[in-house]
Design a protein around this motif. Structure first.
Motif, short mmCIF file in Angstrom:
data_model
loop_
_atom_site.label_atom_id
_atom_site.label_comp_id
_atom_site.label_asym_id
_atom_site.label_seq_id
_atom_site.Cartn_x
_atom_site.Cartn_y
_atom_site.Cartn_z
N PRO A 10 -7.58 -33.16 -27.39
CA PRO A 10 -7.69 -31.94 -28.21
C PRO A 10 -6.99 -30.73 -27.60
O PRO A 10 -6.61 -29.80 -28.32
CB PRO A 10 -9.21 -31.72 -28.31
CG PRO A 10 -9.81 -33.06 -28.04
CD PRO A 10 -8.90 -33.73 -27.07
N ASN A 11 -6.84 -30.72 -26.27
CA ASN A 11 -6.19 -29.59 -25.58
C ASN A 11 -4.69 -29.78 -25.40
O ASN A 11 -4.06 -29.01 -24.66
CB ASN A 11 -6.85 -29.37 -24.21
CG ASN A 11 -8.28 -28.92 -24.33
OD1 ASN A 11 -8.62 -28.12 -25.21
ND2 ASN A 11 -9.15 -29.43 -23.46
N PHE A 12 -4.13 -30.80 -26.05
CA PHE A 12 -2.71 -31.10 -25.86
C PHE A 12 -1.85 -29.91 -26.22
O PHE A 12 -0.99 -29.48 -25.43
CB PHE A 12 -2.33 -32.33 -26.69
CG PHE A 12 -0.87 -32.65 -26.67
CD1 PHE A 12 -0.31 -33.31 -25.58
CD2 PHE A 12 -0.03 -32.29 -27.72
CE1 PHE A 12 1.04 -33.61 -25.55
CE2 PHE A 12 1.31 -32.59 -27.70
CZ PHE A 12 1.85 -33.24 -26.61
N MET A 13 -2.03 -29.33 -27.40
CA MET A 13 -1.19 -28.23 -27.83
C MET A 13 -1.45 -26.97 -27.00
O MET A 13 -0.53 -26.16 -26.77
CB MET A 13 -1.42 -27.94 -29.31
CG MET A 13 -0.88 -29.01 -30.26
SD MET A 13 0.88 -29.37 -30.01
CE MET A 13 1.62 -27.77 -30.31
N ASN A 14 -2.67 -26.79 -26.51
CA ASN A 14 -2.94 -25.63 -25.65
C ASN A 14 -2.18 -25.72 -24.33
O ASN A 14 -1.64 -24.73 -23.84
CB ASN A 14 -4.44 -25.54 -25.37
CG ASN A 14 -5.25 -25.22 -26.61
OD1 ASN A 14 -4.76 -24.54 -27.52
ND2 ASN A 14 -6.48 -25.69 -26.68
N ILE A 15 -2.10 -26.94 -23.78
CA ILE A 15 -1.34 -27.13 -22.53
C ILE A 15 0.15 -26.92 -22.78
O ILE A 15 0.86 -26.30 -21.97
CB ILE A 15 -1.61 -28.54 -21.96
CG1 ILE A 15 -3.10 -28.70 -21.63
CG2 ILE A 15 -0.77 -28.78 -20.71
CD1 ILE A 15 -3.48 -30.10 -21.21
N ILE A 16 0.65 -27.43 -23.92
CA ILE A 16 2.05 -27.22 -24.27
C ILE A 16 2.34 -25.73 -24.40
O ILE A 16 3.37 -25.22 -23.91
CB ILE A 16 2.40 -27.96 -25.58
CG1 ILE A 16 2.31 -29.49 -25.40
CG2 ILE A 16 3.78 -27.55 -26.07
CD1 ILE A 16 3.34 -30.07 -24.48
N ARG A 17 1.45 -25.01 -25.05
CA ARG A 17 1.64 -23.56 -25.23
C ARG A 17 1.69 -22.84 -23.88
O ARG A 17 2.58 -22.00 -23.65
CB ARG A 17 0.51 -22.99 -26.08
CG ARG A 17 0.64 -21.47 -26.28
CD ARG A 17 -0.58 -20.86 -26.93
NE ARG A 17 -0.71 -21.30 -28.32
CZ ARG A 17 -1.61 -22.17 -28.75
NH1 ARG A 17 -2.47 -22.72 -27.89
NH2 ARG A 17 -1.67 -22.50 -30.02
N ASP A 18 0.77 -23.16 -22.99
CA ASP A 18 0.74 -22.50 -21.68
C ASP A 18 2.02 -22.78 -20.89
O ASP A 18 2.57 -21.87 -20.25
CB ASP A 18 -0.48 -22.96 -20.88
CG ASP A 18 -1.79 -22.52 -21.53
OD1 ASP A 18 -1.76 -21.57 -22.33
OD2 ASP A 18 -2.84 -23.14 -21.23
N ASN A 19 2.50 -24.01 -20.93
CA ASN A 19 3.71 -24.36 -20.20
C ASN A 19 4.95 -23.67 -20.79
O ASN A 19 5.83 -23.21 -20.05
CB ASN A 19 3.92 -25.87 -20.18
CG ASN A 19 2.94 -26.59 -19.29
OD1 ASN A 19 2.51 -26.05 -18.26
ND2 ASN A 19 2.54 -27.80 -19.67
N VAL A 20 5.01 -23.59 -22.12
CA VAL A 20 6.16 -22.94 -22.75
C VAL A 20 6.13 -21.44 -22.47
O VAL A 20 7.17 -20.83 -22.15
CB VAL A 20 6.16 -23.21 -24.27
CG1 VAL A 20 7.23 -22.36 -24.97
CG2 VAL A 20 6.42 -24.69 -24.54
N ILE B 43 4.67 -21.22 -31.54
CA ILE B 43 4.77 -21.01 -30.09
C ILE B 43 6.16 -20.54 -29.72
O ILE B 43 6.34 -19.63 -28.90
CB ILE B 43 4.40 -22.30 -29.34
CG1 ILE B 43 2.91 -22.61 -29.51
CG2 ILE B 43 4.74 -22.18 -27.86
CD1 ILE B 43 2.51 -23.96 -28.95
N LEU B 44 7.18 -21.17 -30.32
CA LEU B 44 8.57 -20.79 -29.99
C LEU B 44 8.90 -19.39 -30.49
O LEU B 44 9.71 -18.67 -29.86
CB LEU B 44 9.54 -21.80 -30.62
CG LEU B 44 9.47 -23.24 -30.10
CD1 LEU B 44 10.53 -24.10 -30.78
CD2 LEU B 44 9.62 -23.29 -28.59
#
Length: 235
Positions: free
Chosen positions: A74-84, A229-230
């Motif tokens: 469930p936190n996959f997109m949150n981790i992607i957002r933080d890294n981006v 996010i982008l």
């Protein structure tokens, strides 16, 4: 007076005897054996059995594949957002590559296209999404084939059985009600079997399609979130 009591008691005794006979006859009625009943269906029960095996196999094969495709953190997109946001695109790509999921593969394609126009990124992700949907829908056509032709096989078996029954009646000249009823009973087994198999395949097909629709919706939400996010840093 004695004659009057005999007239009154005799009907009661007759009813009691009748009930006793009915209970004895019902207790001695033969029980229905499902396997023996199916064996009376004739040669067309063999292709019907093969269709049932195909329906069960492809239902569970697709169910396992779709369940696997829907399994994501469930936190996959949150981790992607933080890294981006932190500029660590390589970490985001590493996470997407190590996650075996249609959403992750679609996001990975979007990460590869960072720096290009948003329209190009969306198009690339859309193409990956279409491929992932095709993978989930693969072999579903077998279920649609089963629910389409299983009832036809059943009716075909009944027609052949009825033709055989009437041919035997015409050849022998013997057509008692018991013979006709028994012949129709055994030949209707193929129709019932075909309808049941077709119904099971139809329910399984629609259930799997509903699960695929849930995954497609999840992919669309993730794609829209990634585009946001982008665009976030430029706001």
């Amino acid at each position: 007076m004695n004659w009057f009591f005999l007239q009154v008691t005799n009907p009661a005794a007759t009813v009691a005897d009748s009930l006793k006979q009915v209970m004895q006859s019902s207790g001695s009625a033969p029980s229905m054996n499902v396997m023996e009943m199916l064996a009376h269906g004739g040669p067309l029960m063999i292709p019907l059995a093969l269709l049932l095996v195909l329906a069960v196999f492809f239902f569970f094969e697709r169910l396992i594949a779709i369940r696997k495709a829907s399994n994501i953190d469930p936190n996959f997109m949150n981790i992607i957002r933080d890294n981006v946001f932190s500029g660590n695109v390589s970490a985001a790509r590493s996470l997407a590559k190590n996650t075996s999921n249609p959403v992750a593969r679609m996001i990975d394609k979007g990460l590869q296209r960072i720096g290009k126009p948003i329209d190009a990124i969306e198009k690339s992700m859309e193409n990956v999404g279409k491929l992932e949907i095709y993978k989930m829908e693969r072999n579903l056509s077998m279920l649609s084939l089963v629910y389409g032709i299983a009832p036809m096989f059943g009716f075909l078996g009944t027609i052949f059985g009825m033709l055989q029954l009437f041919y035997n009646i015409n050849a022998s000249g013997d057509f008692t009600p018991a013979q006709i009823a028994g012949g129709i009973y055994t030949k209707m087994i193929t129709s019932a079997s075909g309808l049941i198999i077709g119904l099971l395949a139809y329910v399984g097909y629609n259930f799997l399609n509903a699960q695929i629709d849930k995954n497609v919706n999840r992919m669309e939400v993730a794609s829209a979130e990634f585009i946001d996010i982008l665009q976030e840093p430029t706001r």
